[in-house]
Design a protein around this motif. Structure first.
Motif, short mmCIF file in Angstrom:
data_model
loop_
_atom_site.label_atom_id
_atom_site.label_comp_id
_atom_site.label_asym_id
_atom_site.label_seq_id
_atom_site.Cartn_x
_atom_site.Cartn_y
_atom_site.Cartn_z
N TYR A 133 0.85 -1.20 0.00
CA TYR A 133 0.00 0.00 0.00
C TYR A 133 0.88 1.24 0.00
N ALA A 134 1.70 1.41 1.02
CA ALA A 134 2.49 2.63 1.15
C ALA A 134 3.55 2.77 0.06
N GLN A 234 -7.12 2.32 -2.93
CA GLN A 234 -7.71 1.30 -2.06
C GLN A 234 -7.93 0.01 -2.84
N PHE A 235 -8.48 0.13 -4.04
CA PHE A 235 -8.75 -1.06 -4.84
C PHE A 235 -7.47 -1.81 -5.19
N LEU A 236 -6.42 -1.08 -5.56
CA LEU A 236 -5.16 -1.74 -5.90
C LEU A 236 -4.65 -2.55 -4.71
N THR A 237 -4.77 -2.00 -3.52
CA THR A 237 -4.31 -2.70 -2.32
C THR A 237 -5.15 -3.94 -2.06
N LEU A 238 -6.47 -3.79 -2.14
CA LEU A 238 -7.36 -4.92 -1.90
C LEU A 238 -7.18 -6.02 -2.94
N LEU A 239 -6.96 -5.62 -4.20
CA LEU A 239 -6.79 -6.60 -5.27
C LEU A 239 -5.49 -7.36 -5.11
N LEU A 240 -4.41 -6.67 -4.79
CA LEU A 240 -3.13 -7.36 -4.58
C LEU A 240 -3.22 -8.32 -3.40
N HIS A 241 -3.92 -7.90 -2.35
CA HIS A 241 -4.09 -8.81 -1.21
C HIS A 241 -4.87 -10.05 -1.63
N ARG A 242 -5.92 -9.86 -2.42
CA ARG A 242 -6.70 -11.01 -2.88
C ARG A 242 -5.83 -11.92 -3.75
N ARG A 366 1.21 -8.57 7.25
CA ARG A 366 0.17 -7.66 7.78
C ARG A 366 -0.89 -7.46 6.72
N PRO A 367 -2.04 -8.14 6.82
CA PRO A 367 -3.10 -7.93 5.84
C PRO A 367 -3.71 -6.55 6.00
N PRO A 368 -4.41 -6.06 4.99
CA PRO A 368 -5.06 -4.75 5.11
C PRO A 368 -6.09 -4.76 6.23
N TRP A 369 -6.09 -3.67 7.00
CA TRP A 369 -7.12 -3.47 8.02
C TRP A 369 -7.99 -2.31 7.58
N CYS A 370 -9.31 -2.46 7.69
CA CYS A 370 -10.25 -1.44 7.23
C CYS A 370 -11.08 -0.94 8.41
N PRO A 371 -11.19 0.36 8.61
CA PRO A 371 -11.97 0.90 9.73
C PRO A 371 -13.46 0.89 9.41
N ASP A 372 -14.26 1.19 10.43
CA ASP A 372 -15.70 1.31 10.22
C ASP A 372 -16.00 2.46 9.28
N ASN A 373 -16.77 2.19 8.24
CA ASN A 373 -17.12 3.22 7.28
C ASN A 373 -18.32 2.71 6.48
N LEU A 374 -19.28 3.59 6.22
CA LEU A 374 -20.47 3.17 5.51
C LEU A 374 -20.16 2.72 4.09
N THR A 375 -19.24 3.41 3.42
CA THR A 375 -19.10 3.26 1.98
C THR A 375 -17.73 2.80 1.53
N PHE A 376 -16.67 3.25 2.18
CA PHE A 376 -15.31 3.04 1.67
C PHE A 376 -14.54 2.05 2.55
N ALA A 381 -2.71 -0.71 5.06
CA ALA A 381 -1.38 -1.28 4.80
C ALA A 381 -1.57 -2.66 4.19
N PHE A 382 -0.52 -3.15 3.55
CA PHE A 382 -0.48 -4.54 3.09
C PHE A 382 0.98 -4.94 3.04
N VAL A 383 1.44 -5.60 4.10
CA VAL A 383 2.86 -5.90 4.25
C VAL A 383 3.11 -7.37 3.92
N ILE A 384 4.09 -7.59 3.06
CA ILE A 384 4.50 -8.95 2.70
C ILE A 384 5.99 -9.09 2.94
N ALA A 385 6.43 -10.34 3.04
CA ALA A 385 7.86 -10.64 3.17
C ALA A 385 8.13 -11.94 2.45
N ALA A 386 9.37 -12.11 2.04
CA ALA A 386 9.75 -13.37 1.41
C ALA A 386 9.49 -14.51 2.38
N ALA A 387 8.97 -15.61 1.87
CA ALA A 387 8.66 -16.76 2.72
C ALA A 387 9.88 -17.15 3.54
N GLY A 388 9.71 -17.25 4.84
CA GLY A 388 10.80 -17.62 5.72
C GLY A 388 11.58 -16.45 6.26
#
Length: 397
Positions: A133-134, A234-242, A366-376, A381-388
């Motif tokens: 994300y960042a 937001q969509f790019l982050t959610l899509l990469l996580h998926r 660290r998977p994305p965390w989403c706060p309470d929000n009606l619409t968005f 964040a979306f943190v990844i690391a090399a396996a191991g």
């Protein structure tokens, strides 16, 4: 549920139209079926867009005073405009975001994303985590939009903070102190927009030349700087996580058996950044057998409409190219359909094509965390690391 509708999208118990209370004692009609959501969006006479940008938590006098002190005004321009000015304003914005102009940005964006992906890959190879994300998705849509709209060189961080503050101020459940703090941040940036609206080129100049008053120019820029870039990051982050959890799809991308465009559409269907949208009934009517009184607030559950089994073959599976995949309502429908859909699709296609290989052989720290929000969704964040690889990043519970 109202503020975390993205988390309960697969719950089968919802009727086609449900009466749902909110946190301040109001009641909304939650529309869950694809056909009914589309029916409402396609009928701006019976179901007006006037409440689309209303604050879901009524603002206290203290927050309103802060906004007034910054001369904040947000007249109907795009999403909440049911007046005669809407078609012309929309046409001007659509011309700025014309598919040919969007396509012209693709080589520049591809080079930028490719360079970032190379740097992120080197960081992963060195054993350090990266935040997709960042470090990748957050500012890309803003950088592209700035080139199309001819925005001045504003600090990217300041624009992102403003956009997220606006999404929270108008669409989140809040206490009064938080509303005051957000009102100050949104109000300060509104001043910057007023200055640019009065003298800037590009879109601002075209709106002025068409005879639109300063407040309308500011309103159009305000909405674009939120909807035109924040939702896409937001969509790019959610899509990469998926995609991180879809190794078969990534293999298909690598071999060419899965089309990038199909991945983007399936992502929009299953992981839309905008999960609900609002309308207000102009007259007494009936929707799906439910009586709707004039003045009723309707919350259109776009995220659930994308999983309607009447439309899509395997509603909860990520299957690019499956029947019904492209019939999602992530961009809305009708006269107020998102004018930046071509831009968002282009940006997502570039990121999927260039960044998907980063997800091979990694673990999600660290998977994305989403706060309470009606619409968005607003992932943080979306943190990844090399396996191991070892990492000090902690996962949020």
């Amino acid at each position: 549920m109202l503020f975390r509708s993205w988390a309960r999208v697969t719950d089968p118990a919802w009727p086609d139209v449900a009466r749902v209370p909110d946190h301040v004692g109001g009641t909304h009609l939650l529309v869950t079926r694809h056909a009914l959501v589309r029916q409402v969006l396609a009928d701006p006479v019976t179901y007006r867009p006037d409440n689309a940008l209303d604050a879901v938590t009524p603002m206290p006098a203290s927050a309103l005073r802060v906004l007034a002190g910054h001369r904040f005004r947000l007249p109907p321009t795009l999403a909440n405009n049911s007046g005669a000015s809407h078609p012309q304003i929309r046409a001007i914005v659509a011309d700025v975001l014309h598919p040919a102009r969007v396509a012209a940005q693709r080589p520049w964006l591809t080079t930028l994303v490719r360079d970032r992906v190379a740097q992120l890959g080197a960081t992963l190879d060195a054993g350090s985590p990266v935040d997709l994300y960042a470090d990748l998705a957050a500012d890309l849509p803003l950088l592209v939009l700035a080139r199309l709209v001819e925005l001045p060189d504003a600090p990217v961080g300041a624009v992102k903070e403003f956009a997220r503050a606006a999404l929270e101020l108008f669409w989140a459940p809040l206490d009064a102190d938080r509303q005051v703090a957000l009102a100050a941040e949104v109000g300060r940036f509104h001043r910057v927009l007023r200055d640019f609206a009065a003298t800037g080129g590009g879109l601002a100049a075209e709106l002025r030349a068409a005879g639109h008053p300063p407040d309308v120019v500011v309103g159009a820029l305000f909405f674009l700087l939120v909807a035109g870039q924040e939702t896409t990051s937001q969509f790019l982050t959610l899509l990469l996580h998926r995609l991180a959890g879809e190794p078969t799809v990534r293999t298909g991308l690598r071999t060419g058996e899965v089309a990038v465009a199909d991945v983007v559409e399936e992502g929009l269907r299953l992981e839309p950044p905008i999960v609900t949208w609002r309308r207000v009934a102009a007259t007494d009517t009936t929707l799906g057998g439910t009586a709707v009184r004039a003045g009723s607030s309707l919350v259109l559950w776009l995220g659930r409409a994308g999983r309607d089994p009447a439309v899509v073959e395997s509603p909860d599976e990520f299957r690019p190219g499956q029947r019904g995949s492209r019939r999602h309502l992530a961009f809305g429908a009708g006269a107020h359909r998102c004018v930046g859909d071509v831009l968002a699709r282009m940006e997502a296609a570039v990121v999927v094509a260039e960044a998907a290989p980063l997800l091979d052989g990694v673990t999600v720290v660290r998977p994305p965390w989403c706060p309470d929000n009606l619409t968005f969704r607003m992932p943080d964040a979306f943190v990844i690391a090399a396996a191991g690889a070892r990492s000090t990043e902690g996962a949020r519970s």
